[in-house]
Design a protein around this motif. Structure first.
Motif, PDB file in Angstrom:
ATOM      1  N   ALA A 190     -15.590  18.872 -22.388  1.00 55.73           N
ATOM      2  CA  ALA A 190     -17.013  18.688 -22.091  1.00 55.73           C
ATOM      3  C   ALA A 190     -17.283  17.226 -21.772  1.00 55.73           C
ATOM      4  O   ALA A 190     -18.107  16.564 -22.394  1.00 55.73           O
ATOM      5  CB  ALA A 190     -17.869  19.165 -23.263  1.00 55.73           C
ATOM      6  N   GLY A 191     -16.559  16.717 -20.769  1.00 55.46           N
ATOM      7  CA  GLY A 191     -16.642  15.303 -20.434  1.00 55.46           C
ATOM      8  C   GLY A 191     -17.998  14.832 -19.976  1.00 55.46           C
ATOM      9  O   GLY A 191     -18.321  13.641 -20.082  1.00 55.46           O
ATOM     10  N   ARG A 192     -18.832  15.743 -19.474  1.00 53.97           N
ATOM     11  CA  ARG A 192     -20.169  15.354 -19.036  1.00 53.97           C
ATOM     12  C   ARG A 192     -20.975  14.744 -20.177  1.00 53.97           C
ATOM     13  O   ARG A 192     -21.859  13.907 -19.956  1.00 53.97           O
ATOM     14  CB  ARG A 192     -20.913  16.566 -18.467  1.00 53.97           C
ATOM     15  N   LEU A 193     -20.660  15.146 -21.400  1.00 56.67           N
ATOM     16  CA  LEU A 193     -21.370  14.605 -22.556  1.00 56.67           C
ATOM     17  C   LEU A 193     -21.102  13.117 -22.734  1.00 56.67           C
ATOM     18  O   LEU A 193     -21.868  12.427 -23.418  1.00 56.67           O
ATOM     19  CB  LEU A 193     -20.960  15.355 -23.828  1.00 56.67           C
ATOM     20  N   GLU A 194     -20.007  12.620 -22.133  1.00 59.12           N
ATOM     21  CA  GLU A 194     -19.665  11.207 -22.261  1.00 59.12           C
ATOM     22  C   GLU A 194     -19.699  10.485 -20.920  1.00 59.12           C
ATOM     23  O   GLU A 194     -19.084   9.422 -20.757  1.00 59.12           O
ATOM     24  CB  GLU A 194     -18.303  11.075 -22.949  1.00 59.12           C
ATOM     25  N   GLY A 195     -20.416  11.071 -19.955  1.00 59.11           N
ATOM     26  CA  GLY A 195     -20.673  10.361 -18.709  1.00 59.11           C
ATOM     27  C   GLY A 195     -19.591  10.459 -17.662  1.00 59.11           C
ATOM     28  O   GLY A 195     -19.568   9.641 -16.730  1.00 59.11           O
ATOM     29  N   THR A 196     -18.696  11.433 -17.775  1.00 57.72           N
ATOM     30  CA  THR A 196     -17.688  11.656 -16.736  1.00 57.72           C
ATOM     31  C   THR A 196     -18.021  12.980 -16.058  1.00 57.72           C
ATOM     32  O   THR A 196     -17.867  14.045 -16.654  1.00 57.72           O
ATOM     33  CB  THR A 196     -16.270  11.698 -17.328  1.00 57.72           C
ATOM     34  N   PHE A 197     -18.453  12.900 -14.804  1.00 57.29           N
ATOM     35  CA  PHE A 197     -18.940  14.089 -14.095  1.00 57.29           C
ATOM     36  C   PHE A 197     -17.964  14.559 -13.013  1.00 57.29           C
ATOM     37  O   PHE A 197     -18.254  15.512 -12.295  1.00 57.29           O
ATOM     38  CB  PHE A 197     -20.310  13.790 -13.475  1.00 57.29           C
ATOM     39  N   ASN A 198     -16.825  13.913 -12.890  1.00 56.55           N
ATOM     40  CA  ASN A 198     -15.890  14.237 -11.821  1.00 56.55           C
ATOM     41  C   ASN A 198     -15.215  15.583 -12.037  1.00 56.55           C
ATOM     42  O   ASN A 198     -14.991  16.011 -13.174  1.00 56.55           O
ATOM     43  CB  ASN A 198     -14.809  13.148 -11.706  1.00 56.55           C
ATOM     44  N   ASN A 199     -14.864  16.205 -10.916  1.00 59.36           N
ATOM     45  CA  ASN A 199     -14.103  17.457 -10.924  1.00 59.36           C
ATOM     46  C   ASN A 199     -13.188  17.438  -9.698  1.00 59.36           C
ATOM     47  O   ASN A 199     -13.315  18.262  -8.800  1.00 59.36           O
ATOM     48  CB  ASN A 199     -15.059  18.650 -10.876  1.00 59.36           C
ATOM     49  N   PRO A 200     -12.240  16.471  -9.660  1.00 58.40           N
ATOM     50  CA  PRO A 200     -11.427  16.278  -8.456  1.00 58.40           C
ATOM     51  C   PRO A 200     -10.550  17.494  -8.161  1.00 58.40           C
ATOM     52  O   PRO A 200     -10.037  18.142  -9.089  1.00 58.40           O
ATOM     53  CB  PRO A 200     -10.552  15.062  -8.801  1.00 58.40           C
ATOM     54  N   PRO A 201     -10.351  17.834  -6.894  1.00 54.88           N
ATOM     55  CA  PRO A 201      -9.466  18.954  -6.541  1.00 54.88           C
ATOM     56  C   PRO A 201      -8.068  18.745  -7.124  1.00 54.88           C
ATOM     57  O   PRO A 201      -7.501  17.662  -7.048  1.00 54.88           O
ATOM     58  CB  PRO A 201      -9.439  18.903  -5.008  1.00 54.88           C
ATOM     59  N   GLY A 202      -7.533  19.790  -7.732  1.00 54.21           N
ATOM     60  CA  GLY A 202      -6.198  19.713  -8.312  1.00 54.21           C
ATOM     61  C   GLY A 202      -6.139  19.018  -9.651  1.00 54.21           C
ATOM     62  O   GLY A 202      -5.069  18.941 -10.272  1.00 54.21           O
TER      63      GLY A 202
ATOM     64  N   THR B 149     -11.672  19.171 -14.700  1.00 49.20           N
ATOM     65  CA  THR B 149     -12.489  18.516 -15.711  1.00 49.20           C
ATOM     66  C   THR B 149     -11.665  18.166 -16.949  1.00 49.20           C
ATOM     67  O   THR B 149     -10.485  18.490 -17.057  1.00 49.20           O
ATOM     68  CB  THR B 149     -13.658  19.435 -16.108  1.00 49.20           C
ATOM     69  N   GLY B 150     -12.326  17.520 -17.890  1.00 50.92           N
ATOM     70  CA  GLY B 150     -11.665  17.134 -19.133  1.00 50.92           C
ATOM     71  C   GLY B 150     -12.678  16.767 -20.185  1.00 50.92           C
ATOM     72  O   GLY B 150     -13.835  17.185 -20.137  1.00 50.92           O
ATOM     73  N   ASP B 151     -12.254  15.945 -21.126  1.00 52.23           N
ATOM     74  CA  ASP B 151     -13.122  15.602 -22.253  1.00 52.23           C
ATOM     75  C   ASP B 151     -13.887  14.304 -22.033  1.00 52.23           C
ATOM     76  O   ASP B 151     -14.525  13.788 -22.938  1.00 52.23           O
ATOM     77  CB  ASP B 151     -12.310  15.536 -23.546  1.00 52.23           C
ATOM     78  N   GLY B 152     -13.799  13.764 -20.832  1.00 48.10           N
ATOM     79  CA  GLY B 152     -14.417  12.483 -20.519  1.00 48.10           C
ATOM     80  C   GLY B 152     -13.391  11.470 -20.115  1.00 48.10           C
ATOM     81  O   GLY B 152     -13.654  10.580 -19.304  1.00 48.10           O
ATOM     82  N   VAL B 153     -12.171  11.602 -20.649  1.00 43.47           N
ATOM     83  CA  VAL B 153     -11.086  10.687 -20.312  1.00 43.47           C
ATOM     84  C   VAL B 153      -9.759  11.415 -20.119  1.00 43.47           C
ATOM     85  O   VAL B 153      -8.953  11.033 -19.266  1.00 43.47           O
ATOM     86  CB  VAL B 153     -10.953   9.561 -21.376  1.00 43.47           C
ATOM     87  N   MET B 154      -9.506  12.488 -20.880  1.00 38.17           N
ATOM     88  CA  MET B 154      -8.270  13.244 -20.759  1.00 38.17           C
ATOM     89  C   MET B 154      -8.517  14.536 -19.971  1.00 38.17           C
ATOM     90  O   MET B 154      -9.563  15.171 -20.112  1.00 38.17           O
ATOM     91  CB  MET B 154      -7.705  13.576 -22.139  1.00 38.17           C
ATOM     92  N   VAL B 155      -7.533  14.911 -19.160  1.00 33.00           N
ATOM     93  CA  VAL B 155      -7.681  16.020 -18.229  1.00 33.00           C
ATOM     94  C   VAL B 155      -7.195  17.324 -18.867  1.00 33.00           C
ATOM     95  O   VAL B 155      -6.008  17.463 -19.187  1.00 33.00           O
ATOM     96  CB  VAL B 155      -6.898  15.734 -16.933  1.00 33.00           C
ATOM     97  N   ALA B 156      -8.094  18.276 -19.033  1.00 39.27           N
ATOM     98  CA  ALA B 156      -7.755  19.522 -19.722  1.00 39.27           C
ATOM     99  C   ALA B 156      -6.683  20.315 -18.982  1.00 39.27           C
ATOM    100  O   ALA B 156      -5.783  20.893 -19.601  1.00 39.27           O
ATOM    101  CB  ALA B 156      -9.015  20.370 -19.911  1.00 39.27           C
ATOM    102  N   GLY B 157      -6.767  20.363 -17.645  1.00 39.44           N
ATOM    103  CA  GLY B 157      -5.787  21.129 -16.871  1.00 39.44           C
ATOM    104  C   GLY B 157      -4.379  20.596 -17.019  1.00 39.44           C
ATOM    105  O   GLY B 157      -3.404  21.367 -16.995  1.00 39.44           O
TER     106      GLY B 157
ATOM    107  N   SER C  42     -16.499  16.990 -26.374  1.00 36.35           N
ATOM    108  CA  SER C  42     -15.999  15.879 -25.577  1.00 36.35           C
ATOM    109  C   SER C  42     -14.891  15.162 -26.348  1.00 36.35           C
ATOM    110  O   SER C  42     -14.466  15.608 -27.412  1.00 36.35           O
ATOM    111  CB  SER C  42     -17.150  14.914 -25.274  1.00 36.35           C
ATOM    112  N   HIS C  43     -14.459  14.013 -25.826  1.00 32.50           N
ATOM    113  CA  HIS C  43     -13.353  13.292 -26.469  1.00 32.50           C
ATOM    114  C   HIS C  43     -13.729  12.855 -27.884  1.00 32.50           C
ATOM    115  O   HIS C  43     -12.965  13.055 -28.823  1.00 32.50           O
ATOM    116  CB  HIS C  43     -12.972  12.072 -25.623  1.00 32.50           C
ATOM    117  N   PHE C  44     -14.897  12.253 -28.032  1.00 30.72           N
ATOM    118  CA  PHE C  44     -15.333  11.845 -29.371  1.00 30.72           C
ATOM    119  C   PHE C  44     -15.630  13.060 -30.245  1.00 30.72           C
ATOM    120  O   PHE C  44     -15.333  13.063 -31.437  1.00 30.72           O
ATOM    121  CB  PHE C  44     -16.587  10.962 -29.279  1.00 30.72           C
TER     122      PHE C  44
END
Length: 448
Positions: free
Chosen positions: A352-364, A367-375, A401-403
């Protein structure tokens, strides 16, 4: 250790945690010796023996001292044994590092947890051993606060081994060195007199975030690098894991808070592999480099909101893969290219990285926890299952999120380790872990 001493430790760490924002902070000021981890004020960290360091075996003890465990500079009644030991750096060269051993309540030396800190810093002064010895620095406050995690383990009777995972040059994000530092810390703890640990002591590995880097690399390297340690590992528990750093750099690019780890990781990995990154940096990139060269995660979080890779480099290097040294380095620290651990593992990951200000969802990448990539973490867990380790438990926390994931995951990880020490069969998620990202090596591109 007795319960009264540990109670005083818990009281101190509670007070320390409440006053983290007002504790005295020592700004990281680089000196000629700082990068080498050779502090004039504390010769314990220097190997100054007459024999070449290469003449010692990895894990051999070079120095030993016993002191009171400190929290934000305040001594507690708890005793800690610190060891300077021989290990191996990211390039396979002999190096020296420090670890700390703390005895559990009523310990008989039969079980220990190697706790890998998430102190995440480019300054050697922020390592957990220095915080335990009484030093106070801004980045070192993290290692102080982690005592709140370690105290329950001591109460259960586990001895703790707490390595300075990044080594004496603070090679942030350079995973292979984290792994060797951790494994040789375990070796040293069982070879030194007075620790209560021995060749039959069983170990569990535990770490979150930066500590997860060390935990996973140690588990992956153990079968080949330290087989005698691997035979005594009951399992590894980790969450918030860095797998393929090139993916993380793209994921946090332009984020509001976590993009500060982008320059930190570049500096740390470049330091580990003797790469001069400065020729590729823009004027802004050089400014950030100089600000963070000896900074910690505390210095970086939220400091450069919206900053991107393109902001940091010269226009011709807007694609990081156009820098051959970058490609070579990130492939060396890609866990997807490392060996499969042979012991049970429990891997948790927020998403739930959006909770910590990371809104990216790059192809391939996704998403992730804000810093680490779940995929990336899912693929790594699936890879372990597919390559012979069917004792992998994976949990993804889509609302955390990460925290946020750490306080949820930590007690679950401790319970999981309790079961491994008790000899219970390890649970498995193999066969039910969702598909993730490719962890294939990065490929160089042509600068334009």
């Amino acid at each position: 250790m007795n319960r009264r001493s540990l109670g005083l430790l818990l009281a101190t760490v509670t007070a320390a945690t409440l006053t983290v924002g007002t504790a005295p902070a020592a700004t990281a000021v680089p000196t000629a010796d700082a990068h080498l981890g050779t502090r004039a004020s504390d010769p314990f960290y220097r190997y100054d023996g007459s024999r070449p360091l290469s003449s010692y075996e990895p894990g051999d003890v070079l120095k030993k001292r016993t002191l009171n465990y400190h929290l934000v500079g305040i001594p507690t009644p708890v005793k800690a044994i610190q060891l300077l030991y021989r290990t191996t750096d990211a390039q396979g060269r002999p190096s020296a590092n420090v670890t700390t051993v703390v005895r559990g309540v009523g310990s008989d030396g039969s079980k220990a947890v190697s706790y890998q800190s998430f102190y995440d810093s480019l300054d050697p002064e922020d390592g957990p051993s220095r915080a335990i010895a009484g030093d106070v620095s801004l980045g070192g406050l993290i290692a102080n606060a982690e005592a709140i995690v370690m105290a329950p383990l001591l109460l259960k009777g586990y001895d703790l081994v707490i390595p300075d995972t990044e080594g004496q040059t603070a090679e942030f994000a350079a995973g292979p060195a984290y792994g060797t530092n951790t494994l040789d810390s375990i070796r040293a703890s069982t070879r030194a007199e007075g620790t209560g640990l021995h060749s039959d002591t069983e170990f569990g590995l535990l770490g979150y975030s930066g500590g997860a880097i060390a935990t996973n690399w140690a588990a992956a390297l153990a079968p080949a690098y330290a087989p005698e340690v691997n035979r005594r590992l009951v399992g590894f528990a980790e969450a918030g894991l860095l797998v393929a750093p090139a993916h993380n750099l793209r994921y946090v690019d332009g984020a509001l808070m976590w993009n500060g780890v982008l320059p930190m990781a570049v500096i740390g990995v470049a330091r580990a592999y003797d790469i001069d990154i400065k020729p590729y940096l823009s004027e802004k990139g050089l400014k950030v480099y100089n600000e963070l060269e000896y900074g910690s995660i505390v210095d970086a979080l939220g400091r450069y909101p919206g900053m991107t890779w393109k902001d940091m480099v010269k226009p011709e290097y807007k694609d990081p893969n156009s820098i051959p040294a970058f490609v070579e380095a990130v492939n060396k620290v890609n866990l997807g290219q490392a060996a499969t651990p042979t012991v049970p593992g429990f891997i948790g990951q927020g998403n739930a990285g959006r909770l910590e200000g990371t809104f990216n969802n790059p192809p391939g990448i996704g998403t992730g926890d804000g810093v680490m990539v779940a995929g990336d973490v899912r693929t790594l867990a699936r890879q372990y299952c597919a390559t012979g380790n069917d004792s992998i438990k994976y949990e993804q926390y889509n609302l955390l999120s990460h925290f946020g994931a750490m306080p949820y995951w930590t007690p679950r990880a401790m319970d999981w380790l309790d079961d491994r020490f008790a000899g219970k069969p390890a649970p498995t998620s193999c066969g039910s872990i969702p598909v993730g990202n490719s962890l294939a090596p990065e490929k160089p591109t042509t600068a334009n």
